[in-house]
Design a protein around this motif. Structure first.
Motif, PDB file in Angstrom:
ATOM      1  N   MET A  29      57.598  30.788  60.974  1.00  0.00           N
ATOM      2  CA  MET A  29      57.788  32.144  61.501  1.00  0.00           C
ATOM      3  C   MET A  29      58.372  32.045  62.901  1.00  0.00           C
ATOM      4  O   MET A  29      57.822  31.346  63.752  1.00  0.00           O
ATOM      5  N   THR A  31      58.878  32.677  66.608  1.00  0.00           N
ATOM      6  CA  THR A  31      57.888  33.124  67.591  1.00  0.00           C
ATOM      7  C   THR A  31      58.494  33.564  68.913  1.00  0.00           C
ATOM      8  O   THR A  31      57.884  34.330  69.648  1.00  0.00           O
ATOM      9  N   TYR A  47      50.131  27.060  70.616  1.00  0.00           N
ATOM     10  CA  TYR A  47      50.136  27.956  69.451  1.00  0.00           C
ATOM     11  C   TYR A  47      50.006  27.142  68.156  1.00  0.00           C
ATOM     12  O   TYR A  47      49.185  27.451  67.277  1.00  0.00           O
ATOM     13  N   ARG A 320      51.743  34.812  58.133  1.00  0.00           N
ATOM     14  CA  ARG A 320      51.066  35.814  58.967  1.00  0.00           C
ATOM     15  C   ARG A 320      49.535  35.736  58.902  1.00  0.00           C
ATOM     16  O   ARG A 320      48.878  36.021  59.902  1.00  0.00           O
ATOM     17  N   LEU A 323      48.600  33.771  61.694  1.00  0.00           N
ATOM     18  CA  LEU A 323      48.669  34.490  62.965  1.00  0.00           C
ATOM     19  C   LEU A 323      47.386  35.276  63.179  1.00  0.00           C
ATOM     20  O   LEU A 323      46.812  35.276  64.272  1.00  0.00           O
ATOM     21  N   CYS A 343      45.237  39.267  57.763  1.00  0.00           N
ATOM     22  CA  CYS A 343      46.489  39.955  58.085  1.00  0.00           C
ATOM     23  C   CYS A 343      46.538  41.253  57.287  1.00  0.00           C
ATOM     24  O   CYS A 343      46.206  41.276  56.094  1.00  0.00           O
ATOM     25  N   GLN A 347      53.198  44.503  60.595  1.00  0.00           N
ATOM     26  CA  GLN A 347      54.511  44.105  61.116  1.00  0.00           C
ATOM     27  C   GLN A 347      54.740  44.490  62.585  1.00  0.00           C
ATOM     28  O   GLN A 347      55.824  44.224  63.121  1.00  0.00           O
ATOM     29  N   CYS A 350      54.513  40.944  64.809  1.00  0.00           N
ATOM     30  CA  CYS A 350      55.223  39.746  64.339  1.00  0.00           C
ATOM     31  C   CYS A 350      56.654  40.018  63.938  1.00  0.00           C
ATOM     32  O   CYS A 350      57.450  39.093  63.793  1.00  0.00           O
ATOM     33  N   LEU A 354      59.790  40.767  67.394  1.00  0.00           N
ATOM     34  CA  LEU A 354      60.743  39.691  67.136  1.00  0.00           C
ATOM     35  C   LEU A 354      62.178  40.201  67.148  1.00  0.00           C
ATOM     36  O   LEU A 354      63.063  39.572  67.720  1.00  0.00           O
ATOM     37  N   ILE A 360      56.404  36.964  69.808  1.00  0.00           N
ATOM     38  CA  ILE A 360      55.618  37.713  68.826  1.00  0.00           C
ATOM     39  C   ILE A 360      54.174  37.856  69.262  1.00  0.00           C
ATOM     40  O   ILE A 360      53.654  37.095  70.078  1.00  0.00           O
ATOM     41  N   ARG A 361      53.515  38.851  68.710  1.00  0.00           N
ATOM     42  CA  ARG A 361      52.103  39.133  68.960  1.00  0.00           C
ATOM     43  C   ARG A 361      51.449  39.498  67.635  1.00  0.00           C
ATOM     44  O   ARG A 361      52.083  39.478  66.592  1.00  0.00           O
ATOM     45  N   CYS A 362      50.177  39.864  67.669  1.00  0.00           N
ATOM     46  CA  CYS A 362      49.474  40.244  66.441  1.00  0.00           C
ATOM     47  C   CYS A 362      48.494  41.361  66.742  1.00  0.00           C
ATOM     48  O   CYS A 362      47.693  41.248  67.672  1.00  0.00           O
TER      49      CYS A 362
END
Length: 641
Positions: A29, A31, A47, A320, A323, A343, A347, A350, A354, A360-362
């Protein structure tokens, strides 16, 4: 019937000469954690190191560019020898934690972002990517040969950096996929036309890697089984390609779907059924003898387990989900199933970030991308913390403050957790949202948070309890603009409708075509109502994440929901809504009008508590936004009290 004694997830497997301790793989993914020159940063390394500590069998690191002019974002790079050292530190630290690490190598081709590279993209043919729009330059044969060599050189640098293997990215509409597909390859030379010609480019790349890296170096290949675009490749041709790739010497196939035009298939949102393309992997597995990996909305280890037991795939890629919870494998192995943070396919962090070329974050994991900062530490001076509001921001603040060792009391004036997030789970295809609320509630109970539901927090309670800090997470309330008739008995707000506090009649007009209005319209249409959406802007659902918006608009059309845009509601009466559109006044028959006209911050409590205790205001109580910001602010509030 199979008897499950030990989970098949934890059965070791070999990919070529690389032995994995389990069947769970972190899929690649992007990042945006590396620096612009493709070097591994501490943020990038920690990470991945965190995932290795979490017990994943292998980590596939995303999109190592073979050429700096062939990347879409600030991805890692191994296009020059100077990059090897920083990525060697990455592999060493991941290996130290017991995971294998594989470098995915790629060239974006026409899906290269011109703003990133500053030049015209290249491709098999001069056809623009429908999403990015830039017309690429058709590669000459000498240029093709050069890129083939660049793939081999990059793989060799990956080997020198300590990677256990490479995954050649032949999926998702990138350059290799552009050559393989009639959708994007319109050449009439030896690299176009027949399947044999279209496969010449990837087969030459595999050969070059094998010659430069040796017979024992692991080579995987990622492929879109179905490109999900008109004229794109489908599963039967993909199976034919899989046979030829195996004969050329690859060690594993990673079966995905989609191109940039069908981004929803590459990174499927919550609207898509979990495990939705597992059958593609099953079909590929029938025609090859090498390990086959499946991917795509597999967000639960029990689902991963059943896929393995059914024999549809040999490995499970969970991007994900890693993540959301980098410790997922370890938690599952220990039987800590209810501690796994799933997850939800939102979206927001991530994907939306992006595509702005931002790190990216979550939403559900507010520490993602910040692991290297070690923000959460146990306090030596516990405080009495009051949190007001049990939406995502308040729940995360309560959880984090309790983890830090504080005594936490949570007040919520309703009888349930979640706030608007819980309401948001009600429309069709959004049920995953409730899992996050459930997880947060379970965690704060385990941590001993004093939970006071059905209790409105007041200045009197504050005076009596004298907390050290009050965290205000009171959220937002619906907007109610001054429209004639808006206070009528037939006028409801969307939240009350979704929570089944009120019922609508048959003919419904939704005032407001944002995400809430559109999803409420779908919910009512699923109940057999005749629904019309009225929106002032030229388009609807503009505040929805773009992959979910594609599917939302499709569902609105399929449910025959009428949409009227560029229209302003001027008045409401008992059986109709009056609108202005194109300088014309129109009456729309309606038994019920549902308001979905946005939200406004609810921070009146902050004013009432002024001077009584130190205050922290978070989430929508500051400004109505999305839950990505709310959970991060909740986390930081819990850390910083």
């Amino acid at each position: 019937m199979k008897t499950l004694n030990a989970s098949p997830i934890f059965t070791p497997i070999s990919i070529g000469n690389v032995k994995l301790k389990n069947r769970l793989v972190v899929s690649p993914m992007v990042t945006v954690y590396c620096d612009p020159d493709g070097m591994a940063t501490e943020r990038f390394i920690v990470y991945h190191e965190t995932k290795a500590k979490g017990g994943w069998g292998a980590i596939i690191v995303e999109d190592y560019a073979v050429d700096p002019l062939g990347r879409g974002f600030w991805t890692p790079g191994l296009w020059k020898d100077e990059q090897i050292q920083s990525h060697a530190e990455l592999t060493e630290r991941v290996h130290r934690e017991g995971s294998k690490i594989i470098a995915q190598i790629y060239h974006c081709g026409r899906q290269t972002t011109p703003a990133v590279i500053g030049e015209q993209p290249v491709s098999a043919s001069p056809l623009p990517c429908p999403v990015l729009g830039a017309i690429p330059r058709e590669l000459t044969i000498p240029e093709i040969k050069k890129i083939v060599s660049q793939f081999g050189d990059t793989a060799l640098r990956a080997k020198k950096a300590g990677f256990d293997g490479v995954e050649v990215h032949g999926a998702h509409g990138y350059l290799i996929a552009q050559f393989m597909s009639k959708y994007s390859n319109k050449r009439c030379d030896e690299y176009g036309g027949s399947l044999e010609n279209r496969l010449r480019f990837p087969l030459e790349i595999i050969k070059d890697i094998r010659e430069k890296c040796g017979p024992d170096f692991m080579i995987g290949f990622r492929i879109s089984a179905d490109e999900k675009v008109p004229g794109g490749r489908t599963i039967e041709e993909t199976k034919t390609i899989a046979i030829k790739l195996e004969k050329q010497g690859i060690d594993a196939l990673h079966v995905s779907a989609g191109t940039y035009e069908s981004t929803w298939a590459i990174i499927p949102p919550m609207n898509i059924t979990p495990g939705w393309i597992v059958n593609y992997a099953e079909e590929v597995k029938k025609v090859v003898n090498i390990p086959v990996m499946t991917v795509g909305r597999i967000n639960d280890p029990f689902l991963a387990e059943s896929i393995l037991l059914s024999g549809k795939a040999d490995l499970i890629a969970m991007g994900r989900p890693s993540l959301a919870d980098p410790d997922l494998p370890n938690k599952f192995a220990k039987g800590q199933h209810d501690d796994i943070r799933h997850c939800i396919g939102c979206q927001q962090g991530c994907l939306e970030t992006l595509f702005r070329n931002e790190p990216i974050r979550c939403l559900v994991n507010p520490t993602l991308g910040y692991e290297y900062l070690e923000e959460l530490k146990k306090t030596e001076q516990p405080k009495n913390i009051t949190v007001v509001g049990a939406g995502p921001a308040g729940l995360e603040a309560a959880r984090t403050a309790a983890l830090a060792g504080h005594k936490v009391t949570l007040y919520e004036q309703t009888d349930h957790f979640g706030g608007q997030f819980a309401t948001g789970a009600i429309p069709p295809s959004k049920g995953d949202m409730s899992s996050f609320v459930s997880w947060l509630g379970n965690q704060i109970k385990k941590l001993g948070v004093d939970i006071q539901l059905n209790t409105k927090y007041t200045p009197a309670i504050c005076d009596e309890e004298k907390p050290d800090v009050v965290i205000i997470a009171t959220g937002a309330t619906p907007n109610k603009p001054p429209i004639s008739g808006i206070d009528g008995e037939n006028v409801l707000n969307a939240e009350d409708v979704l929570l089944s506090k009120v019922s609508t009649n048959q003919k419904v007009v939704i005032a407001g075509g944002g995400m809430i209005g559109c999803e409420t319209a779908l919910y009512l249409a699923s109940l057999g109502k005749e629904v019309t959406i009225v929106e002032m802007l030229p388009t609807i659902a503009n505040d929805e994440e773009f992959t979910r918006r594609v599917l939302l608009l499709k569902n609105i059309e399929e449910n025959h929901i009428e949409v009227i845009t560029d229209a302003k509601i001027t008045s409401i009466n008992s059986n109709a809504v009056q609108i202005e559109k194109s300088q014309e006044t129109i009456n729309i028959p309606a038994d019920t009008i549902v308001l979905a006209l946005g939200m406004k911050s609810n921070n009146s409590l902050a004013q009432e508590l002024e001077g009584k205790a130190p205050l922290k205001i978070i989430g929508d109580a500051i400004e109505s936004r999305n839950a990505l910001e709310a959970t991060r602010e909740g986390f930081l509030a819990g850390v910083e009290v």
